[in-house]
Design a protein around this motif. Sequence first.
Motif, short mmCIF file in Angstrom:
data_model
loop_
_atom_site.label_atom_id
_atom_site.label_comp_id
_atom_site.label_asym_id
_atom_site.label_seq_id
_atom_site.Cartn_x
_atom_site.Cartn_y
_atom_site.Cartn_z
N THR A 18 0.85 -1.18 0.00
CA THR A 18 0.00 0.00 0.00
C THR A 18 0.89 1.23 0.00
O THR A 18 1.97 1.21 0.60
N ASP A 19 0.44 2.30 -0.64
CA ASP A 19 1.20 3.54 -0.57
C ASP A 19 0.60 4.49 0.47
O ASP A 19 1.01 5.64 0.56
N ASN A 20 -0.34 4.00 1.28
CA ASN A 20 -0.90 4.80 2.36
C ASN A 20 0.11 4.84 3.51
O ASN A 20 0.35 3.83 4.17
N THR A 21 0.70 5.99 3.74
CA THR A 21 1.77 6.11 4.74
C THR A 21 1.26 5.97 6.17
O THR A 21 2.08 5.84 7.09
N ASN A 22 -0.04 6.00 6.39
CA ASN A 22 -0.60 5.80 7.73
C ASN A 22 -0.77 4.33 8.09
O ASN A 22 -1.08 4.00 9.23
N ALA A 23 -0.60 3.44 7.14
CA ALA A 23 -0.78 2.01 7.39
C ALA A 23 0.38 1.47 8.22
O ALA A 23 1.54 1.62 7.86
N THR A 24 0.04 0.84 9.35
CA THR A 24 1.07 0.24 10.21
C THR A 24 0.92 -1.27 10.29
O THR A 24 1.84 -1.96 10.71
N SER A 25 -0.25 -1.80 9.90
CA SER A 25 -0.46 -3.24 9.89
C SER A 25 -1.48 -3.60 8.83
O SER A 25 -2.20 -2.74 8.32
N ALA A 26 -1.54 -4.89 8.51
CA ALA A 26 -2.52 -5.41 7.56
C ALA A 26 -3.13 -6.66 8.15
O ALA A 26 -2.43 -7.51 8.70
N GLN A 27 -4.44 -6.75 8.08
CA GLN A 27 -5.15 -7.95 8.51
C GLN A 27 -5.51 -8.73 7.25
O GLN A 27 -6.26 -8.23 6.40
N VAL A 28 -4.97 -9.94 7.13
CA VAL A 28 -5.14 -10.75 5.94
C VAL A 28 -6.03 -11.94 6.28
O VAL A 28 -5.81 -12.63 7.28
N THR A 29 -7.04 -12.18 5.46
CA THR A 29 -7.93 -13.33 5.63
C THR A 29 -7.73 -14.25 4.44
O THR A 29 -7.89 -13.83 3.30
N PHE A 30 -7.39 -15.49 4.75
CA PHE A 30 -7.10 -16.52 3.76
C PHE A 30 -8.22 -17.54 3.78
O PHE A 30 -8.75 -17.87 4.83
N LYS A 31 -8.55 -18.09 2.62
CA LYS A 31 -9.45 -19.23 2.55
C LYS A 31 -8.66 -20.38 1.96
O LYS A 31 -8.14 -20.29 0.85
N ILE A 32 -8.52 -21.44 2.73
CA ILE A 32 -7.80 -22.63 2.30
C ILE A 32 -8.80 -23.78 2.33
O ILE A 32 -9.13 -24.30 3.38
N GLY A 33 -9.33 -24.12 1.14
CA GLY A 33 -10.43 -25.08 1.10
C GLY A 33 -11.60 -24.48 1.87
O GLY A 33 -11.94 -23.32 1.67
N PRO A 34 -12.20 -25.21 2.81
CA PRO A 34 -13.30 -24.66 3.59
C PRO A 34 -12.84 -23.85 4.80
O PRO A 34 -13.62 -23.18 5.45
N GLN A 35 -11.55 -23.87 5.09
CA GLN A 35 -11.02 -23.23 6.29
C GLN A 35 -10.70 -21.75 6.04
O GLN A 35 -10.13 -21.37 5.03
N ILE A 36 -11.10 -20.89 7.02
CA ILE A 36 -10.81 -19.46 6.96
C ILE A 36 -9.78 -19.16 8.05
O ILE A 36 -9.98 -19.50 9.21
N LEU A 37 -8.67 -18.52 7.65
CA LEU A 37 -7.63 -18.13 8.59
C LEU A 37 -7.41 -16.63 8.46
O LEU A 37 -7.44 -16.08 7.37
N SER A 38 -7.15 -15.97 9.59
CA SER A 38 -6.88 -14.54 9.58
C SER A 38 -5.65 -14.25 10.42
O SER A 38 -5.41 -14.89 11.44
N LYS A 39 -4.88 -13.27 9.95
CA LYS A 39 -3.64 -12.91 10.64
C LYS A 39 -3.39 -11.43 10.44
O LYS A 39 -3.62 -10.89 9.36
N THR A 40 -2.90 -10.76 11.48
CA THR A 40 -2.51 -9.36 11.38
C THR A 40 -0.99 -9.29 11.42
O THR A 40 -0.36 -9.86 12.31
N VAL A 41 -0.42 -8.59 10.44
CA VAL A 41 1.04 -8.50 10.30
C VAL A 41 1.44 -7.04 10.14
O VAL A 41 0.63 -6.21 9.72
N PRO A 42 2.69 -6.70 10.46
CA PRO A 42 3.13 -5.31 10.32
C PRO A 42 3.28 -4.90 8.86
O PRO A 42 3.58 -5.72 7.99
N VAL A 43 3.07 -3.61 8.60
CA VAL A 43 3.35 -3.00 7.31
C VAL A 43 4.65 -2.21 7.48
O VAL A 43 4.75 -1.37 8.37
N VAL A 44 5.64 -2.51 6.67
CA VAL A 44 6.94 -1.84 6.73
C VAL A 44 7.20 -1.17 5.39
O VAL A 44 7.29 -1.85 4.37
N GLU A 45 7.28 0.16 5.40
CA GLU A 45 7.48 0.94 4.18
C GLU A 45 6.49 0.56 3.09
O GLU A 45 6.84 0.44 1.91
#
Length: 146
Positions: free
Chosen positions: A75-102
């Motif tokens: 992202t080029d949004n300079t206010n972003a410090t983290s990203a919450q990613v939601t994955f679908k693997i088959g029927p399973q839903i996984l979510s994770k929050t990770v840091p945004v660096v530059e």
Amino acid sequence: MVQVQTPDGPLDVWGAPSSRGGLCTFSTYQADLARGAHGGDISEGCWEPGSLDAGSIRWETHGPRDDVYVNEGYTDNTNATSAQVTFKIGPQILSKTVPVVEGFYIAVFPRDPSAPPAWEGINVKVEKAVTLDARGNPLETWKQAP
């Protein structure tokens, strides 16, 4: 540099500004940088400025590294410090929050060793990615097209 821990050891990512104002990255496992290491997974790519780009997904398909799915985004949004990613693997839903660096983030999700690899037809996709500011307020949302 950003480093992510995986079951196969650290995954290192280097970034540099692109000539168009975005970001270019190069990633590989730390073990593959050792003198005499053969093979391994290397990924490189560039993101352009202007919006959240979160649909990039890859999975490790070479050698012993077939136990993770990797999502990279920018992202080029300079206010972003983290990203919450939601994955679908088959029927399973996984979510994770990770840091945004530059502007860059990387999320690693485990693959169930008993599940078939993604290239054998399992439905694996990024459902949604949301960038967040330092207080956890949503800034941008990327959703998988239906």
